[in-house]
Design a protein around this motif. Structure first.
Motif, PDB file in Angstrom:
ATOM      1  N   SER A 221       0.807  -1.128   0.059  1.00  0.00           N
ATOM      2  CA  SER A 221       0.182   0.217   0.104  1.00  0.00           C
ATOM      3  C   SER A 221       1.054   1.299  -0.048  1.00  0.00           C
ATOM      4  CB  SER A 221      -0.878  -0.076   1.324  1.00  0.00           C
ATOM      5  OG  SER A 221      -0.103   0.209   2.544  1.00  0.00           O
ATOM      6  N   MET A 222       0.077   2.320  -0.425  1.00  0.00           N
ATOM      7  CA  MET A 222       1.078   3.785  -0.295  1.00  0.00           C
ATOM      8  C   MET A 222       1.620   3.848   1.377  1.00  0.00           C
ATOM      9  SD  MET A 222      -0.167   7.438  -1.220  1.00  0.00           S
ATOM     10  CE  MET A 222      -0.854   7.051  -2.829  1.00  0.00           C
ATOM     11  N   ALA A 223       0.858   3.657   1.897  1.00  0.00           N
ATOM     12  CA  ALA A 223       1.319   3.733   3.537  1.00  0.00           C
ATOM     13  C   ALA A 223       2.599   2.956   3.628  1.00  0.00           C
ATOM     14  CB  ALA A 223       0.349   3.178   4.735  1.00  0.00           C
ATOM     15  N   GLN A 224       2.633   1.937   3.325  1.00  0.00           N
ATOM     16  CA  GLN A 224       3.574   0.780   3.569  1.00  0.00           C
ATOM     17  C   GLN A 224       4.802   1.214   2.474  1.00  0.00           C
ATOM     18  OE1 GLN A 224       1.486  -2.789   2.126  1.00  0.00           O
ATOM     19  NE2 GLN A 224       1.672  -3.423   4.366  1.00  0.00           N
ATOM     20  N   ILE A 225       4.706   1.911   1.617  1.00  0.00           N
ATOM     21  CA  ILE A 225       5.835   2.616   0.718  1.00  0.00           C
ATOM     22  C   ILE A 225       6.385   3.575   1.561  1.00  0.00           C
ATOM     23  CG2 ILE A 225       6.558   3.789  -1.366  1.00  0.00           C
ATOM     24  CD1 ILE A 225       5.435   1.082  -2.286  1.00  0.00           C
ATOM     25  N   LEU A 226       5.655   4.410   1.958  1.00  0.00           N
ATOM     26  CA  LEU A 226       6.108   5.599   2.788  1.00  0.00           C
ATOM     27  C   LEU A 226       6.879   5.190   4.085  1.00  0.00           C
ATOM     28  CD1 LEU A 226       2.850   8.170   2.439  1.00  0.00           C
ATOM     29  CD2 LEU A 226       5.349   8.292   1.606  1.00  0.00           C
ATOM     30  N   LEU A 227       6.345   4.199   4.827  1.00  0.00           N
ATOM     31  CA  LEU A 227       7.085   3.751   5.918  1.00  0.00           C
ATOM     32  C   LEU A 227       8.200   3.259   5.573  1.00  0.00           C
ATOM     33  CD1 LEU A 227       3.901   2.600   7.744  1.00  0.00           C
ATOM     34  CD2 LEU A 227       5.166   4.338   8.601  1.00  0.00           C
ATOM     35  N   ARG A 228       8.388   2.324   4.579  1.00  0.00           N
ATOM     36  CA  ARG A 228       9.590   1.727   3.871  1.00  0.00           C
ATOM     37  C   ARG A 228      10.765   2.698   3.638  1.00  0.00           C
ATOM     38  NH1 ARG A 228      12.399  -3.014   4.825  1.00  0.00           N
ATOM     39  NH2 ARG A 228      14.314  -2.529   3.391  1.00  0.00           N
ATOM     40  N   TRP A 229       9.965   3.790   3.142  1.00  0.00           N
ATOM     41  CA  TRP A 229      11.122   4.819   2.665  1.00  0.00           C
ATOM     42  C   TRP A 229      11.901   5.430   3.828  1.00  0.00           C
ATOM     43  CZ3 TRP A 229      11.082   9.850   4.575  1.00  0.00           C
ATOM     44  CH2 TRP A 229      11.868  10.914   3.835  1.00  0.00           C
ATOM     45  N   SER A 230      10.977   5.700   4.900  1.00  0.00           N
ATOM     46  CA  SER A 230      11.679   6.110   6.221  1.00  0.00           C
ATOM     47  C   SER A 230      12.563   5.167   6.611  1.00  0.00           C
ATOM     48  CB  SER A 230      10.706   6.366   7.108  1.00  0.00           C
ATOM     49  OG  SER A 230      10.871   6.826   8.551  1.00  0.00           O
ATOM     50  N   ILE A 231      12.300   3.671   6.751  1.00  0.00           N
ATOM     51  CA  ILE A 231      13.130   2.711   7.203  1.00  0.00           C
ATOM     52  C   ILE A 231      14.632   2.949   6.346  1.00  0.00           C
ATOM     53  CG2 ILE A 231      13.496   0.463   7.543  1.00  0.00           C
ATOM     54  CD1 ILE A 231      12.111   1.195   9.618  1.00  0.00           C
ATOM     55  N   GLN A 232      14.072   2.925   5.164  1.00  0.00           N
ATOM     56  CA  GLN A 232      15.561   2.898   4.052  1.00  0.00           C
ATOM     57  C   GLN A 232      16.525   4.036   4.231  1.00  0.00           C
ATOM     58  OE1 GLN A 232      13.356  -0.055   0.943  1.00  0.00           O
ATOM     59  NE2 GLN A 232      15.312   1.353   0.282  1.00  0.00           N
ATOM     60  N   HIS A 233      15.841   5.129   4.864  1.00  0.00           N
ATOM     61  CA  HIS A 233      16.790   6.432   5.372  1.00  0.00           C
ATOM     62  C   HIS A 233      17.373   6.154   6.702  1.00  0.00           C
ATOM     63  CE1 HIS A 233      16.781   9.239   1.997  1.00  0.00           C
ATOM     64  NE2 HIS A 233      15.571   9.017   1.778  1.00  0.00           N
ATOM     65  N   ASP A 234      17.339   4.998   7.177  1.00  0.00           N
ATOM     66  CA  ASP A 234      17.552   4.782   8.544  1.00  0.00           C
ATOM     67  C   ASP A 234      17.217   5.585   9.611  1.00  0.00           C
ATOM     68  OD1 ASP A 234      19.311   2.556   7.409  1.00  0.00           O
ATOM     69  OD2 ASP A 234      20.946   4.042   7.089  1.00  0.00           O
ATOM     70  N   PHE A 235      15.849   5.999   9.358  1.00  0.00           N
ATOM     71  CA  PHE A 235      15.387   6.793  10.320  1.00  0.00           C
ATOM     72  C   PHE A 235      14.553   5.728  11.277  1.00  0.00           C
ATOM     73  CE2 PHE A 235      14.553  10.135   6.832  1.00  0.00           C
ATOM     74  CZ  PHE A 235      15.876  10.677   6.912  1.00  0.00           C
ATOM     75  N   VAL A 236      14.649   5.975  12.786  1.00  0.00           N
ATOM     76  CA  VAL A 236      13.606   5.192  13.652  1.00  0.00           C
ATOM     77  C   VAL A 236      12.197   5.730  13.247  1.00  0.00           C
ATOM     78  CG1 VAL A 236      12.910   4.925  15.957  1.00  0.00           C
ATOM     79  CG2 VAL A 236      15.354   4.987  15.347  1.00  0.00           C
ATOM     80  N   THR A 237      11.250   4.869  12.907  1.00  0.00           N
ATOM     81  CA  THR A 237      10.225   5.193  12.085  1.00  0.00           C
ATOM     82  C   THR A 237       9.041   5.047  13.056  1.00  0.00           C
ATOM     83  OG1 THR A 237      11.122   4.617   9.883  1.00  0.00           O
ATOM     84  CG2 THR A 237       8.962   4.772  10.203  1.00  0.00           C
ATOM     85  N   LEU A 238       8.166   6.092  13.216  1.00  0.00           N
ATOM     86  CA  LEU A 238       7.059   6.336  14.125  1.00  0.00           C
ATOM     87  C   LEU A 238       5.796   6.335  13.460  1.00  0.00           C
ATOM     88  CD1 LEU A 238       8.685   8.722  16.975  1.00  0.00           C
ATOM     89  CD2 LEU A 238       8.437   6.294  17.011  1.00  0.00           C
ATOM     90  N   THR A 239       4.930   5.350  13.819  1.00  0.00           N
ATOM     91  CA  THR A 239       3.648   5.617  13.110  1.00  0.00           C
ATOM     92  C   THR A 239       2.453   5.309  13.968  1.00  0.00           C
ATOM     93  OG1 THR A 239       2.458   4.991  11.084  1.00  0.00           O
ATOM     94  CG2 THR A 239       3.664   3.224  12.092  1.00  0.00           C
TER      95      THR A 239
END
Ligand code: NAP
Length: 283
Positions: A221-239
């Motif tokens: 989903s678009m949400a999953q793409i955006l969350l994965r984008w954040s992880i691939q930038h090595d950001f601890v990702t909060l959702t």
């Protein structure tokens, strides 16, 4: 590739899970309790709250009921804007522990560097406030301490005037808001970056052909793409979600990799009516 169980290591050796459950705007007590329990059931081990969210008691209740041992969870809270200064920060952090019914917090952050319309000197204000966090860190009440929404001048002030270096900077990050200077300076000082509101571009991207094509290509989903984008930038990702199905699907992002070209496209996006990053330092 990363997995939901992965952690980054803060400069003091504390491990921080790379994916966290956010609780901003979860004001209904039962939703807060259930959200935490559902997140833990889905495998999240990192819970992010704040004094400002007015849900610490309910988040604490969710933690108590979630069935996973306290030591296996990573719990963060943040300082309310009207509680800056040494004495008030100290008092209110101890109050957060009481509300959450915890002996310690894994991480505590100064939520905003500049509080609007107080007329106070933000530099001195942050130095005094930070000392309260340092002392509670020494006392073992806070296992790690950090900052939130601190941009370059605010970070520099802390670097120049602190005994203990900040371990985390939690800032707004998603396509359209990259805050590159802040990320770079933080990383030069070995500060782990956490990103908030990763899903906020969703409303702008509904008709974006390339992002829709990515959804199809990766089967996400678009949400999953955006969350994965954040992880691939090595950001601890909060959702955050209060819906169990979304809580689960948001964490289902560790079985695919966004290509370099697609990351570059997502990085290049801009949205006209977003607030400017400069505004993200004042509340
Ligand atoms: N330090 C700071 O100043 C700061 C500021 C903002 C946030 N934060 C932290 O960062 C966390 C994450 O930011 P955020 O709350 O803005 O979260 P987010 O995950 O970017 O967005 C949450 C919003 O998206 C919706 N949503 C969640 N999953 C979805 C999905 N799969 N499909 C469609 N919509 C979905 C949620 O609605 P439903 O709940 O209805 O699903 C909610 O309205 C916060 O909760 C908070 O802990 C910190």
């Amino acid at each position: 590739m990363y997995s939901l169980e992965d952690t980054f290591t803060l400069i003091n050796g504390v491990k921080i899970p790379i994916f966290g459950y956010g609780t901003w705007q979860v004001t209904d007590p039962q939703e807060a309790v259930d959200g935490v329990k559902q997140a833990v059931k889905a495998g999240y081990r990192h819970i992010d709250t704040a004094q400002m969210y007015r849900n610490e008691e309910h988040v604490g209740e969710g933690i108590k009921q979630c069935g996973v041992a306290r030591e296996e969870l990573f719990v963060t809270s943040k300082l309310n804007n009207n509680c800056h200064g040494y004495d008030e920060a100290r008092r209110t952090i101890l109050e957060s522990l009481e509300k959450l019914d915890l002996d310690y917090l894994d991480l505590f952050l100064i939520h905003w560097p500049v509080v609007k319309n107080t007329g106070s000197d933000w530099k001195q204000d942050n130095i005094d406030t930070w000392r309260a966090l340092e002392d509670l860190y020494d006392e073992g009440k806070l296992k790690a301490i950090g900052l939130s929404n601190f941009a370059v001048p605010h970070l520099t002030n802390i670097f120049e005037n602190s005994r203990i270096k900040p371990m985390v900077n939690q800032i707004r990050l998603h396509p359209g808001v990259l805050q590159e200077d802040t990320v770079e300076l933080s990383r030069q000082h070995e500060i782990i970056i956490e990103g908030w509101s990763p899903l906020s571009p969703m409303k702008y991207l509904k008709d974006d052909e390339k992002v829709n094509a990515m959804s199809e290509k990766y089967g996400k989903s678009m949400a999953q793409i955006l969350l994965r984008w954040s992880i691939q930038h090595d950001f601890v990702t909060l959702t955050k979600s209060v819906h169990e199905e979304r809580i689960q699907s948001n964490a289902d992002i560790f079985d695919f990799e966004i290509s370099e070209d697609d990351m570059t496209y997502l990085d290049s996006l801009t949205f006209d009516d977003l607030d400017k990053p400069d505004d993200f330092t004042e509340r």
